[in-house]
Each structure stands twice: as C-alpha cells, then as structure tokens.
Motif scaffolding. Structure first.
Motif, PDB file in Angstrom:
ATOM      1  N   LEU A  78       0.807  -1.219   0.000  1.00 52.82           N
ATOM      2  CA  LEU A  78       0.000   0.000   0.000  1.00 52.82           C
ATOM      3  C   LEU A  78       0.841   1.270   0.000  1.00 52.82           C
ATOM      4  CD1 LEU A  78      -2.919  -1.033   2.364  1.00 52.82           C
ATOM      5  CD2 LEU A  78      -3.007  -0.676  -0.103  1.00 52.82           C
ATOM      6  N   ALA A  79       1.851   1.332   0.857  1.00 54.75           N
ATOM      7  CA  ALA A  79       2.680   2.537   0.895  1.00 54.75           C
ATOM      8  C   ALA A  79       3.412   2.764  -0.423  1.00 54.75           C
ATOM      9  CB  ALA A  79       3.659   2.474   2.065  1.00 54.75           C
ATOM     10  N   PRO A  80       4.021   1.732  -1.038  1.00 58.91           N
ATOM     11  CA  PRO A  80       4.641   1.960  -2.346  1.00 58.91           C
ATOM     12  C   PRO A  80       3.643   2.371  -3.428  1.00 58.91           C
ATOM     13  CG  PRO A  80       5.554  -0.012  -1.333  1.00 58.91           C
ATOM     14  CD  PRO A  80       4.388   0.409  -0.495  1.00 58.91           C
ATOM     15  N   LEU A  81       2.460   1.795  -3.426  1.00 66.16           N
ATOM     16  CA  LEU A  81       1.456   2.185  -4.414  1.00 66.16           C
ATOM     17  C   LEU A  81       1.045   3.643  -4.231  1.00 66.16           C
ATOM     18  CD1 LEU A  81      -0.834  -0.979  -4.437  1.00 66.16           C
ATOM     19  CD2 LEU A  81       0.364  -0.054  -6.435  1.00 66.16           C
ATOM     20  N   ALA A  82       0.695   4.025  -3.004  1.00 65.30           N
ATOM     21  CA  ALA A  82       0.273   5.401  -2.741  1.00 65.30           C
ATOM     22  C   ALA A  82       1.424   6.376  -2.903  1.00 65.30           C
ATOM     23  CB  ALA A  82      -0.318   5.512  -1.338  1.00 65.30           C
ATOM     24  N   GLY A  83       2.646   5.884  -2.708  1.00 65.65           N
ATOM     25  CA  GLY A  83       3.814   6.731  -2.892  1.00 65.65           C
ATOM     26  C   GLY A  83       4.180   6.955  -4.340  1.00 65.65           C
ATOM     27  N   HIS A  84       3.406   6.346  -5.250  1.00 67.16           N
ATOM     28  CA  HIS A  84       3.671   6.539  -6.678  1.00 67.16           C
ATOM     29  C   HIS A  84       2.462   7.082  -7.432  1.00 67.16           C
ATOM     30  CE1 HIS A  84       5.000   5.927 -10.793  1.00 67.16           C
ATOM     31  NE2 HIS A  84       3.873   5.263 -11.012  1.00 67.16           N
ATOM     32  N   TYR A  85       1.321   6.420  -7.357  1.00 70.49           N
ATOM     33  CA  TYR A  85       0.173   6.799  -8.188  1.00 70.49           C
ATOM     34  C   TYR A  85      -0.495   8.061  -7.644  1.00 70.49           C
ATOM     35  CZ  TYR A  85       0.253   2.524 -10.954  1.00 70.49           C
ATOM     36  OH  TYR A  85       0.615   1.522 -11.828  1.00 70.49           O
ATOM     37  N   PRO A  86      -0.679   9.076  -8.490  1.00 75.75           N
ATOM     38  CA  PRO A  86      -1.276  10.337  -8.005  1.00 75.75           C
ATOM     39  C   PRO A  86      -2.734  10.195  -7.582  1.00 75.75           C
ATOM     40  CG  PRO A  86      -0.967  10.394 -10.390  1.00 75.75           C
ATOM     41  CD  PRO A  86      -0.258   9.168  -9.906  1.00 75.75           C
ATOM     42  N   CYS A  87      -3.402   9.121  -8.004  1.00 79.17           N
ATOM     43  CA  CYS A  87      -4.816   8.982  -7.665  1.00 79.17           C
ATOM     44  C   CYS A  87      -5.035   8.331  -6.304  1.00 79.17           C
ATOM     45  CB  CYS A  87      -5.537   8.140  -8.722  1.00 79.17           C
ATOM     46  SG  CYS A  87      -5.068   6.390  -8.716  1.00 79.17           S
ATOM     47  N   LEU A  88      -4.011   7.740  -5.702  1.00 76.59           N
ATOM     48  CA  LEU A  88      -4.191   6.919  -4.508  1.00 76.59           C
ATOM     49  C   LEU A  88      -3.902   7.676  -3.222  1.00 76.59           C
ATOM     50  CD1 LEU A  88      -2.612   3.495  -5.553  1.00 76.59           C
ATOM     51  CD2 LEU A  88      -5.014   4.188  -5.621  1.00 76.59           C
ATOM     52  N   ARG A  89      -4.740   7.432  -2.225  1.00 79.24           N
ATOM     53  CA  ARG A  89      -4.495   7.886  -0.864  1.00 79.24           C
ATOM     54  C   ARG A  89      -4.760   6.708   0.074  1.00 79.24           C
ATOM     55  NH1 ARG A  89      -2.642  11.106  -3.543  1.00 79.24           N
ATOM     56  NH2 ARG A  89      -2.849  13.378  -3.569  1.00 79.24           N
ATOM     57  N   LEU A  90      -4.055   6.665   1.174  1.00 80.88           N
ATOM     58  CA  LEU A  90      -4.246   5.600   2.148  1.00 80.88           C
ATOM     59  C   LEU A  90      -5.210   6.056   3.231  1.00 80.88           C
ATOM     60  CD1 LEU A  90      -0.629   4.207   2.615  1.00 80.88           C
ATOM     61  CD2 LEU A  90      -2.396   3.523   0.977  1.00 80.88           C
ATOM     62  N   GLY A  91      -6.273   5.283   3.402  1.00 82.17           N
ATOM     63  CA  GLY A  91      -7.189   5.548   4.497  1.00 82.17           C
ATOM     64  C   GLY A  91      -6.548   5.185   5.817  1.00 82.17           C
ATOM     65  N   PRO A  92      -7.104   5.662   6.926  1.00 85.77           N
ATOM     66  CA  PRO A  92      -6.520   5.400   8.248  1.00 85.77           C
ATOM     67  C   PRO A  92      -6.732   3.949   8.663  1.00 85.77           C
ATOM     68  CG  PRO A  92      -8.631   6.486   8.484  1.00 85.77           C
ATOM     69  CD  PRO A  92      -8.334   6.467   7.007  1.00 85.77           C
ATOM     70  N   PRO A  93      -6.085   3.523   9.743  1.00 81.54           N
ATOM     71  CA  PRO A  93      -6.326   2.164  10.265  1.00 81.54           C
ATOM     72  C   PRO A  93      -7.813   1.945  10.495  1.00 81.54           C
ATOM     73  CG  PRO A  93      -4.482   3.174  11.391  1.00 81.54           C
ATOM     74  CD  PRO A  93      -5.104   4.252  10.554  1.00 81.54           C
ATOM     75  N   TRP A  94      -8.279   0.811  10.042  1.00 76.08           N
ATOM     76  CA  TRP A  94      -9.716   0.586   9.912  1.00 76.08           C
ATOM     77  C   TRP A  94     -10.140  -0.607  10.751  1.00 76.08           C
ATOM     78  CZ3 TRP A  94     -11.402  -3.010   5.552  1.00 76.08           C
ATOM     79  CH2 TRP A  94     -12.791  -3.151   5.491  1.00 76.08           C
ATOM     80  N   TRP A  95     -11.275  -0.449  11.410  1.00 79.76           N
ATOM     81  CA  TRP A  95     -11.984  -1.532  12.065  1.00 79.76           C
ATOM     82  C   TRP A  95     -11.156  -2.125  13.210  1.00 79.76           C
ATOM     83  CZ3 TRP A  95     -15.449  -4.884   8.483  1.00 79.76           C
ATOM     84  CH2 TRP A  95     -16.452  -5.531   9.239  1.00 79.76           C
ATOM     85  N   PHE A  96     -10.610  -3.317  13.044  1.00 76.00           N
ATOM     86  CA  PHE A  96      -9.854  -3.960  14.113  1.00 76.00           C
ATOM     87  C   PHE A  96      -8.560  -3.211  14.435  1.00 76.00           C
ATOM     88  CE2 PHE A  96     -12.468  -7.289  12.250  1.00 76.00           C
ATOM     89  CZ  PHE A  96     -13.005  -7.899  13.371  1.00 76.00           C
ATOM     90  N   HIS A  97      -8.106  -2.354  13.533  1.00 78.48           N
ATOM     91  CA  HIS A  97      -6.843  -1.645  13.725  1.00 78.48           C
ATOM     92  C   HIS A  97      -7.042  -0.184  14.121  1.00 78.48           C
ATOM     93  CE1 HIS A  97      -5.507  -5.318  12.029  1.00 78.48           C
ATOM     94  NE2 HIS A  97      -5.959  -5.045  10.831  1.00 78.48           N
ATOM     95  N   ASP A  98      -8.297   0.209  14.330  1.00 84.79           N
ATOM     96  CA  ASP A  98      -8.601   1.560  14.817  1.00 84.79           C
ATOM     97  C   ASP A  98      -8.354   1.562  16.325  1.00 84.79           C
ATOM     98  OD1 ASP A  98      -9.578   4.080  15.281  1.00 84.79           O
ATOM     99  OD2 ASP A  98     -11.670   3.589  14.881  1.00 84.79           O
ATOM    100  N   SER A  99      -7.088   1.610  16.694  1.00 84.80           N
ATOM    101  CA  SER A  99      -6.666   1.395  18.077  1.00 84.80           C
ATOM    102  C   SER A  99      -5.323   2.083  18.281  1.00 84.80           C
ATOM    103  CB  SER A  99      -6.501  -0.105  18.341  1.00 84.80           C
ATOM    104  OG  SER A  99      -5.445  -0.631  17.535  1.00 84.80           O
ATOM    105  N   PRO A 100      -4.898   2.286  19.523  1.00 84.75           N
ATOM    106  CA  PRO A 100      -3.596   2.935  19.737  1.00 84.75           C
ATOM    107  C   PRO A 100      -2.453   2.220  19.034  1.00 84.75           C
ATOM    108  CG  PRO A 100      -4.830   2.921  21.779  1.00 84.75           C
ATOM    109  CD  PRO A 100      -5.628   2.104  20.800  1.00 84.75           C
ATOM    110  N   GLU A 101      -2.326   0.923  19.229  1.00 88.57           N
ATOM    111  CA  GLU A 101      -1.234   0.190  18.591  1.00 88.57           C
ATOM    112  C   GLU A 101      -1.415   0.139  17.084  1.00 88.57           C
ATOM    113  OE1 GLU A 101       1.500  -0.757  20.052  1.00 88.57           O
ATOM    114  OE2 GLU A 101       0.774  -0.090  22.003  1.00 88.57           O
TER     115      GLU A 101
END
Length: 473
Positions: A369-392
């Motif tokens: 995900l980071a390499p894809l979003a770090g290249h394609y101008p159309c891509l953005r990474l959403g925040p940690p989702w669902w089970f990962h919406d947590s401090p860690e």
C-alpha cells in the motif's frame, strides 16, 4: 465497591517526560479543531428527525458490534443483550441487558472499546465512577435521563462536539428520504450521504437479480441490458450527489479489478443476472464493476473508497437469527499490487480521480500500500480501519507507511462508526496518537518541531478535507 473513573490528560502519550511534554503541546494545538467525519454508518434518521434517544442500551450497547462480539465470545447470547431477533422472538429488557453488560465490563480491559466507552461515560455524561455491577443502575439512569433532554438530541450532539461534517452510508436503492429532510432543514452541507452500491454490483448476493430489477424501476432504465444497467448506476450516482454525496464506498471481499471489453462485460453481466455465473465469474464481475465505478468517478467527481478484506457474516447461525453487523465479520489476507493494476492502467494517472484504500491486512502496509500510494497520483491511504482503529494499530500504520508514502498521501482520519457518541472519542484518540508519533520524530531529530505542529493540523483536518474534496474552511 466502586472505583473512580479517571481519564488521565496525558493518556496514550510516551512515559518519557520530554516526549510526553511535546506530545501534550502538539495535541493541545488541535484538540478543539472541528471534527470531519467523512465515512461512517450512523443512522440518517437520527439527524432528520432529531428525536431523543430512548435509553442507554439502545444507544450504546445494541448498535455496537465491537461490544457485541466481545460479549458473545464469552458465551453471552445476543438476545440477552436486547438485540432483536429477525423472527421477532423475545429480547431482554433494556435495563437487564445493561446490567449484564456492566457485569462483564471487565472483558474490555485493554481494548479500544474500553477507551471509547470510558471517554463517552466521563466526557459526555460526566460520570465519575467506573462501570461495574454496583454502578450499572446509576449509569443506566444517568445516561437515559440525559438522553431525554434537548442537549442530547442528535443535532445538539454534533454542535457540542464541533462535528463540522458527517457522512452516512446508504445502499444504491435507498430513497434518501432522511437526507431530503436534512437538506430541507438546512443541514445538507453538514450531514451528507455516501453512495454504497454493493447491493447492485455484487452478483453473489441472493437478492442481486431483484435489486437490479428494482434499480430499473427507480431509474426508468432497461437494467436487463449492460448499457441500461450502467446508465441506471450513473442515474443513482447523480441522485446521491444531489443529496450531498462526495464519495462512493465499496465493501468488496477483495480489491480485485478487471478491464474487460464491452462485449465481454455484457456477457458476464447477463450470466450474473440469469444466475448462471459461478463464484469465480461473480468475483470477476465485482472486479469489473470497480473499474466501471472508477470511470464514473472521472465523470461525476465522487471520491472512491475501497474497503476490502472482510469475510462478512462469518457466523452463519448468528446471521440467520439476528442479521448483519453483529460482530461476526472476520479479516482475511488480500493483495493489492496485482489486483488493482487493471483499474490503475485505466485511470491511475488521471489527476481527476481519487481512490482511498483501506485494509484489514496489515501485512500490506509497507509491502504494497505505501509503495502504491507513494507513486500513483490517484491513490491515498485511508486510516487504520476496524480492528486496527486502536492505539497500537495507529502507531503500526504510521511506522510502516510514512517512510515510503509520507504523510500527504494519507487521508487523515475517519471513524467509520455506527455509534454516534464514539465519534468525538475516536477522533480524540487519533489526535493523541498522531501527537505521540510526531513527538517521537522530533525527539529523534527526524522532524523539526515547527513541522510537527504544521502536521498536526494537516492530520486532524486538512488532509481529510483534501482527500474527500471538501471545502478547506
């Protein structure tokens, strides 16, 4: 015996004094900024009718699948928690259900649910003792009585916590009656809908053919033909956009996309509509439809969101008895690089297109995900989702994507919640964790302090506004 409910002002910051001091200052710089909630599942009827909530159980327990899944995992049946059965069978009295929840509140120690709920109990309702068997009735009465006042009506809650923008999520066939009322009342720029077309593009659904027929009835298009079907989808997208939508959302099992010829797509649609498509062909149809939705985004400007990787309703028995969203959705491994390439070959370099990617498979963060979003101008990474919406989960996300994608290829924060009162709690946690992460970078001399303060504002409000094409003020 009761225990004090304490919300430490430095919670979630580093125990190191210098880092904690800086994190505190960073957090204070954004704690009172408006909340932008561009993706969630709150009920639009709440904001249309602006009626009082009935009681603590109906507001905080029954709709919260995080809470339900934990209690169910410990052998507590859902009807004992006042969750209604599909067959109309009896469910527990709300007060009794709340008492059972309080009796088992210890199960949530160390979980994000405990963080959010304690924030709600302390900050929203002013409770000063911890929820337990001994305080169950105090909690139920305090919360239920407060909910009957004007100060706790849905629109007042948005005002109180400075929620400047909130999006709900509706299926493609929804008449958007509630959003029409919201717009008529002058709230249409603050509470909007999101276009979720899974009901008419997922051919594995048992109601797919019926939904396509209904789509044709609503739009006046011939949805038995491929071209008529696409025209009907364009019509519904326009209808949602007229009701404030800025985005579409797609909850597919995988991020697979395809780029079939027009004749191949038409043949595949016919097979799916007639019920002749096997599982592989149904998956191919979902893949093709993601690319079709991307093409339509170029036309109408809706931001596209993709939420893959969840096996929905994994517990068949529970689903048959109680329906969807009862805590039985389970993450699975997915891959993005090969899956997204057909779509990206079509629209990936067009600056008019924006696709926000989410994942339940954290192994993808650094590898794909980071390499894809770090290249394609159309891509953005959403925040940690669902089970990962947590401090860690938030720290893992920042640590794995920042060095490759940076901060500005991410989409800020969204809470993705069904629980209205958890919205301020979740945004507060996200701001605290960003403050912690940035304070670490500053103290390690990897970031200047003034840049950290700039980034706090970006991460709290500016990036999410840019990602969802919202006004910047």
């Amino acid at each position: 015996m009761t225990q004090d409910l304490t919300l430490n002002p430095d919670r979630f910051f580093s125990p190191d004094p210098a880092r904690r001091t800086l994190a505190r200052a960073l957090y204070q710089s954004v704690k009172d900024l408006p909340i932008i909630s561009p993706h969630g599942h709150t009920d639009p009827a709440w904001f249309a009718d602006n009626a009082n909530f009935s009681n603590a159980t109906d507001l905080l327990l029954v709709p919260d699948h995080y809470v339900l899944r934990m209690l169910y995992s410990q052998g507590i049946p859902l009807d004992a928690l006042a969750v209604a059965r599909k067959d109309g069978g009896p469910a527990a009295d709300p007060r009794e259900a709340w008492r059972r929840f309080a009796e088992h509140y210890y199960l949530f120690r160390g979980t994000p649910s405990r963080i959010w709920l304690d924030h709600v109990f302390g900050e929203v309702f002013g409770l000063e003792v911890r929820l337990s068997t001994d305080t169950a009735d105090l909690y139920y009465d305090t919360i239920t009585e407060a909910l009957q006042t004007d100060a706790y009506k849905p629109r007042a809650i948005l005002d109180r916590f400075n929620v400047a923008f909130l999006a709900t999520t509706e299926g493609a066939l929804d008449p958007l009656t509630h959003h029409a009322k919201i717009m008529a009342d002058g709230w249409g720029e603050r509470v909007v809908t999101t276009f979720r077309p899974d009901d008419v593009i997922d051919a594995s659904r048992p109601d797919f053919a019926g939904n396509i027929a209904r789509l044709g009835e609503i739009t006046g298009e011939d949805t038995t033909s491929w071209r008529g079907y696409l025209a009907a989808l364009r019509d519904r997208r326009a209808f949602f956009k007229a009701h404030g939508a800025t985005a579409s959302d797609h909850g597919h099992p995988t991020p697979l996309t395809a780029n079939l010829s027009d004749s191949e797509a038409a043949d595949l649609f016919e097979a799916c509509l007639s019920g002749k498509a096997d599982d592989a062909r149904q998956e191919l149809f979902r893949a093709q439809m993601l690319t079709e939705m991307a093409r339509m985004s170029l036309e109408d400007g809706l931001v596209m969101q993709l939420h893959p990787g969840s096996v929905r309703n994994h517990n068949r028995t529970l689903h048959e008895a109680f329906g969807t969203d009862k805590g039985a959705d389970i993450p699975q491994r997915v891959s993005y690089v090969d899956s997204l390439k057909p779509l990206l070959d079509v629209v990936g370099n067009d600056p008019r297109f924006q696709l926000i990617l989410f994942t339940l498979d954290e192994s993808n963060y650094a590898r794909e995900l980071a390499p894809l979003a770090g290249h394609y101008p159309c891509l953005r990474l959403g925040p940690p989702w669902w089970f990962h919406d947590s401090p860690e989960g938030m720290l893992r996300f920042r640590r794995q994507v920042t060095e490759t994608a940076g901060f500005y290829n991410t989409a800020g924060f969204n809470d993705d919640t069904r629980a209205l009162l958890s919205i301020p709690a979740r945004h507060d946690l996200a701001r605290r964790m960003d403050a912690r992460f940035l304070s670490d970078l500053v103290m390690e001399h990897r970031l200047a302090e003034d840049e950290a303060f700039d980034l706090m504002t970006e991460l709290a409000v500016k990036l999410v506004r840019k990602a969802y094409k919202l006004p910047m003020d």
